[in-house]
Write an enzyme that holds these catalytic residues in place. Structure first.
Site, short mmCIF file in Angstrom:
data_model
loop_
_atom_site.label_atom_id
_atom_site.label_comp_id
_atom_site.label_asym_id
_atom_site.label_seq_id
_atom_site.Cartn_x
_atom_site.Cartn_y
_atom_site.Cartn_z
N PHE A 138 -14.42 26.52 3.93
CA PHE A 138 -13.21 25.72 3.80
C PHE A 138 -12.43 26.21 2.59
O PHE A 138 -12.94 26.22 1.47
CB PHE A 138 -13.49 24.22 3.65
CG PHE A 138 -12.21 23.42 3.70
CD1 PHE A 138 -11.60 23.12 4.90
CD2 PHE A 138 -11.58 23.02 2.53
CE1 PHE A 138 -10.40 22.43 4.95
CE2 PHE A 138 -10.37 22.33 2.57
CZ PHE A 138 -9.78 22.03 3.79
N ASP A 223 -14.53 30.94 -4.26
CA ASP A 223 -13.82 29.68 -4.16
C ASP A 223 -14.73 28.59 -4.73
O ASP A 223 -15.65 28.12 -4.08
CB ASP A 223 -13.46 29.39 -2.69
CG ASP A 223 -12.74 28.05 -2.53
OD1 ASP A 223 -12.76 27.23 -3.47
OD2 ASP A 223 -12.19 27.81 -1.43
N LYS A 252 -10.09 20.60 -7.53
CA LYS A 252 -10.74 19.28 -7.49
C LYS A 252 -11.01 18.64 -8.86
O LYS A 252 -10.22 17.85 -9.33
CB LYS A 252 -11.98 19.36 -6.62
CG LYS A 252 -11.60 19.52 -5.13
CD LYS A 252 -12.74 19.25 -4.20
CE LYS A 252 -12.27 19.01 -2.78
NZ LYS A 252 -12.05 20.19 -1.95
C1 LIG Z 1 -11.09 20.96 -1.20
C2 LIG Z 1 -11.25 22.43 -1.11
C3 LIG Z 1 -10.15 23.29 -0.99
C4 LIG Z 1 -8.74 22.78 -0.79
O1 LIG Z 1 -8.27 22.07 -1.87
P1 LIG Z 1 -6.89 21.22 -1.74
O2 LIG Z 1 -6.66 20.74 -3.14
O3 LIG Z 1 -7.12 20.14 -0.75
O4 LIG Z 1 -5.86 22.19 -1.27
C5 LIG Z 1 -10.39 24.65 -1.01
N1 LIG Z 1 -11.63 25.14 -1.12
C6 LIG Z 1 -12.71 24.36 -1.24
C7 LIG Z 1 -14.06 24.97 -1.39
C8 LIG Z 1 -12.57 22.97 -1.21
O5 LIG Z 1 -13.64 22.18 -1.30
#
Ligand SMILES: *Cc1c(COP(=O)(O)O)cnc(C)c1O
Length: 398
Positions: A138, A223, A252
């Protein structure tokens, strides 16, 4: 408005993009939340791994108050002191030499994707544009990051998707080795997959990716939007495996609940961004940077990652004990305070049963219950949560 009127207005006026639970949360303190009917909850969602210091932490509240009275927004046309101090702090405690600030995880990944493409063009050739990503990843919901995510559930209907991504199974070094070719510019991966089911890789995976990236001369992008800022029991998850990325993304928990994203990079790679190549109006405002600075300083001074490691280990042990006693629980996994419980029933049923009993949880995919509480959670609060989960499991099994 009454709770029912609020929920009706929500259904009427908001874009219908979320399957929301039928409560309105109005107040929080520590790991406790209260809804509009006065019901109290134990919050093991933490705004989806965002509220690392819990709700309304005094140091955050004080930073917000002080900065609100001083300066809220100017523009990146000018130097911004809290932004500079935050970049320095993040660089001093990571592999990175430079930071770029934005407002969300997707935007941080967009910056990383753009930087990788730009670096490849500056140093290699114009057709090295492809980024290898992993199944069940994700990376966000913008067109580029949703393509990188690659989940048909999220991409369907939004075609044409962004070219330049190739997906392989997670935790499979051979698949990455086979996928790398003369068009590859980077590998993009979550050290622990969050949304995709709380998937912790084998111990040789991250070191293996680093080796493959080095051998092929491609960039490694981590990420850490969900795993960063202490979540896994280290400030950054990559520290568990002794490897360093070329680019890392954060969001986050970075500003503890105020929107902020960041892309960190080592000097040679960061050098491909020069004035005019990338920008964000709201990136690193004085307001959000001052709050993030208070959050990161608190994390470092109070060793919040160490606390997350200890409580997370205890929590994992308690969940493993549940597994033995309840056949509904298939596996339990995780690292620090990102934990998952794979169940044989829809995970949402357990989440709903726990909410009923005053515990907020979330899912990761259809069959995994995810626990990402504020990192300040205590063993006593974990015990209370586990009791509620156990009652819910009994209820669902009955
Ligand atoms: C939540 C998340 C995102 C996206 O973040 P947003 O602030 O919602 O755009 C990207 N990568 C990872 C691993 C995430 O958990």
């Amino acid at each position: 408005m009454t709770t029912q009127e609020l929920i009706a207005a929500s259904a009427k006026y908001l874009a219908n993009t979320y399957a929301r639970f039928p409560i309105v949360l109005v107040r929080g303190k520590g790991i406790h939340l209260w809804d509009s009917d006065g019901k109290e909850y134990l919050d093991f969602v933490g705004g989806i791994a965002v509220d690392a210091l819990g709700h309304c932490h005094p140091r955050m509240v004080e930073a917000i108050r002080a900065q609100a009275e001083t300066l809220i927004h100017v523009s990146n046309l000018y130097h911004i002191e809290p932004q500079i101090r935050l970049a320095q702090l993040l660089c001093e405690h990571s592999f990175a030499d430079r930071a770029f600030f934005c407002n969300s995880g997707a935007e941080a990944n967009e910056a990383a994707i753009k930087l990788a493409r730009k670096y490849a063009k500056d140093h290699w050739s114009t057709d090295r544009v492809e980024i290898i990503t992993m199944q069940h990843a994700f990376h966000g919901r913008t067109l580029a990051t949703v393509t990188a995510t690659g989940n048909p559930k999220y991409t369907h209907g939004f075609e044409p998707l962004m070219p330049g991504f190739k997906q392989v199974p997670y935790n499979d070094l051979r698949a990455v080795e086979r996928a790398i070719d003369s068009r590859t510019c980077a590998i993009l991966v979550e050290p622990v997959q969050g949304e995709g089911g709380v998937n912790v890789p084998r111990d040789d995976y991250l070191p293996g990716l680093r080796r493959l990236a080095d051998e092929a001369g491609v960039l490694l992008i981590l990420d850490e939007v969900q795993t960063g800022m202490g979540r896994t029991g280290k400030l950054f998850a990559y520290e568990h495996w002794g490897v360093e990325p070329d680019i890392l993304t954060l969001a986050k928990a970075l500003a503890g609940g105020v929107p902020m994203g960041a892309m960190l990079a080592r000097e040679a790679v960061a050098a491909s961004f020069v004035p005019g190549t990338h920008a964000s109006t709201f990136g690193g405002t004085p307001f959000v940077s001052a709050i993030a600075l208070a959050v990161v300083r608190t994390m470092l001074e109070e060793d919040i990652p160490g606390h997350a490691a200890r409580v997370g280990k205890y929590f994992l042990g308690r969940l493993n004990a549940l597994k033995g006693a309840h056949p509904v629980v298939k596996t339990v996994r995780g690292l620090g305070l990102i934990l998952g419980m794979e169940v044989t029933v829809p995970a949402r049923a357990i989440v709903a049963a726990c909410m009923e009993r005053g515990l907020l949880l979330l899912t990761a995919g259809d069959n995994v219950v995810r626990f990402v509480p504020p990192l300040v959670v205590t063993e006593t609060e974990v015990n209370r949560a586990v009791e509620i989960v156990e009652a819910a499991l009994k209820g669902v099994a009955a």
